[in-house]
Design a protein around this motif. Sequence first.
Motif, PDB file in Angstrom:
ATOM      1  N   LEU A  89      70.341  -8.046 -38.664  1.00 30.73           N
ATOM      2  CA  LEU A  89      69.990  -6.833 -39.397  1.00 30.73           C
ATOM      3  C   LEU A  89      70.105  -7.133 -40.884  1.00 30.73           C
ATOM      4  O   LEU A  89      71.046  -7.817 -41.305  1.00 30.73           O
ATOM      5  CB  LEU A  89      70.934  -5.692 -39.018  1.00 30.73           C
ATOM      6  N   ARG A  90      69.151  -6.617 -41.662  1.00 29.50           N
ATOM      7  CA  ARG A  90      69.131  -6.871 -43.103  1.00 29.50           C
ATOM      8  C   ARG A  90      68.958  -5.558 -43.855  1.00 29.50           C
ATOM      9  O   ARG A  90      68.225  -4.675 -43.403  1.00 29.50           O
ATOM     10  CB  ARG A  90      67.978  -7.803 -43.471  1.00 29.50           C
ATOM     11  N   CYS A  91      69.595  -5.493 -45.014  1.00 31.29           N
ATOM     12  CA  CYS A  91      69.356  -4.367 -45.925  1.00 31.29           C
ATOM     13  C   CYS A  91      69.054  -4.931 -47.304  1.00 31.29           C
ATOM     14  O   CYS A  91      69.465  -6.049 -47.646  1.00 31.29           O
ATOM     15  CB  CYS A  91      70.549  -3.414 -45.973  1.00 31.29           C
ATOM     16  N   LYS A  92      68.303  -4.152 -48.051  1.00 32.84           N
ATOM     17  CA  LYS A  92      67.979  -4.494 -49.443  1.00 32.84           C
ATOM     18  C   LYS A  92      67.998  -3.200 -50.230  1.00 32.84           C
ATOM     19  O   LYS A  92      67.600  -2.149 -49.722  1.00 32.84           O
ATOM     20  CB  LYS A  92      66.607  -5.156 -49.536  1.00 32.84           C
ATOM     21  N   MET A  93      68.468  -3.275 -51.463  1.00 34.24           N
ATOM     22  CA  MET A  93      68.523  -2.099 -52.314  1.00 34.24           C
ATOM     23  C   MET A  93      67.968  -2.446 -53.685  1.00 34.24           C
ATOM     24  O   MET A  93      68.329  -3.477 -54.262  1.00 34.24           O
ATOM     25  CB  MET A  93      69.974  -1.619 -52.441  1.00 34.24           C
ATOM     26  N   THR A  94      67.059  -1.592 -54.170  1.00 33.18           N
ATOM     27  CA  THR A  94      66.539  -1.750 -55.527  1.00 33.18           C
ATOM     28  C   THR A  94      66.850  -0.492 -56.323  1.00 33.18           C
ATOM     29  O   THR A  94      66.919   0.613 -55.773  1.00 33.18           O
ATOM     30  CB  THR A  94      65.013  -1.995 -55.550  1.00 33.18           C
ATOM     31  N   VAL A  95      67.071  -0.675 -57.612  1.00 33.24           N
ATOM     32  CA  VAL A  95      67.270   0.440 -58.531  1.00 33.24           C
ATOM     33  C   VAL A  95      66.277   0.264 -59.662  1.00 33.24           C
ATOM     34  O   VAL A  95      66.246  -0.783 -60.314  1.00 33.24           O
ATOM     35  CB  VAL A  95      68.718   0.490 -59.071  1.00 33.24           C
ATOM     36  N   ASP A  96      65.448   1.263 -59.834  1.00 34.39           N
ATOM     37  CA  ASP A  96      64.396   1.230 -60.864  1.00 34.39           C
ATOM     38  C   ASP A  96      63.547  -0.032 -60.765  1.00 34.39           C
ATOM     39  O   ASP A  96      63.203  -0.661 -61.763  1.00 34.39           O
ATOM     40  CB  ASP A  96      65.009   1.374 -62.261  1.00 34.39           C
TER      41      ASP A  96
END
Length: 143
Positions: free
Chosen positions: A116-123
């Motif tokens: 399982l993978r997660c990725k987070m971007t901000v702006d």
Amino acid sequence: MTITSTNGLSGCVLALGALCTSGTSTAVADDGPPLHQVVYTVTTDHPVGVGIYYRDMDPPTWADYSHDPYRYSPRDDIQLEPGAPWVHQAVLADPDRWAMVTVTAVGPPTGAAITLRCKMTVDGVDVDHGEGPRGALCSMRNW
């Protein structure tokens, strides 16, 4: 409005200036902190049922969050499939403090090796990613 001038050009400039400023107003009050576009993405390499918690709004205070964390962290229970990511967009004032997504496989382990993978971007900027065989956490702070 009557503008009298011996110079036609200066009268025109004054009239134009009056027209430009008469219909506009400027916000003087502070509208709060700037808001940030946060995008959470969760993927897998094998079909798996998952529970995904994510921060959807800024809690007013830490006390509000700690008394009712699920009010600010909804959960989606889904069947995650390869090539079909789960994506959620949130708008947060303080992503350094509150942005977070976590994914956990539900049910007993299967024979398949799942990641399982997660990725987070901000702006639009990648700020964190994580992966694991039964779950993953993406956050800008340590929980």
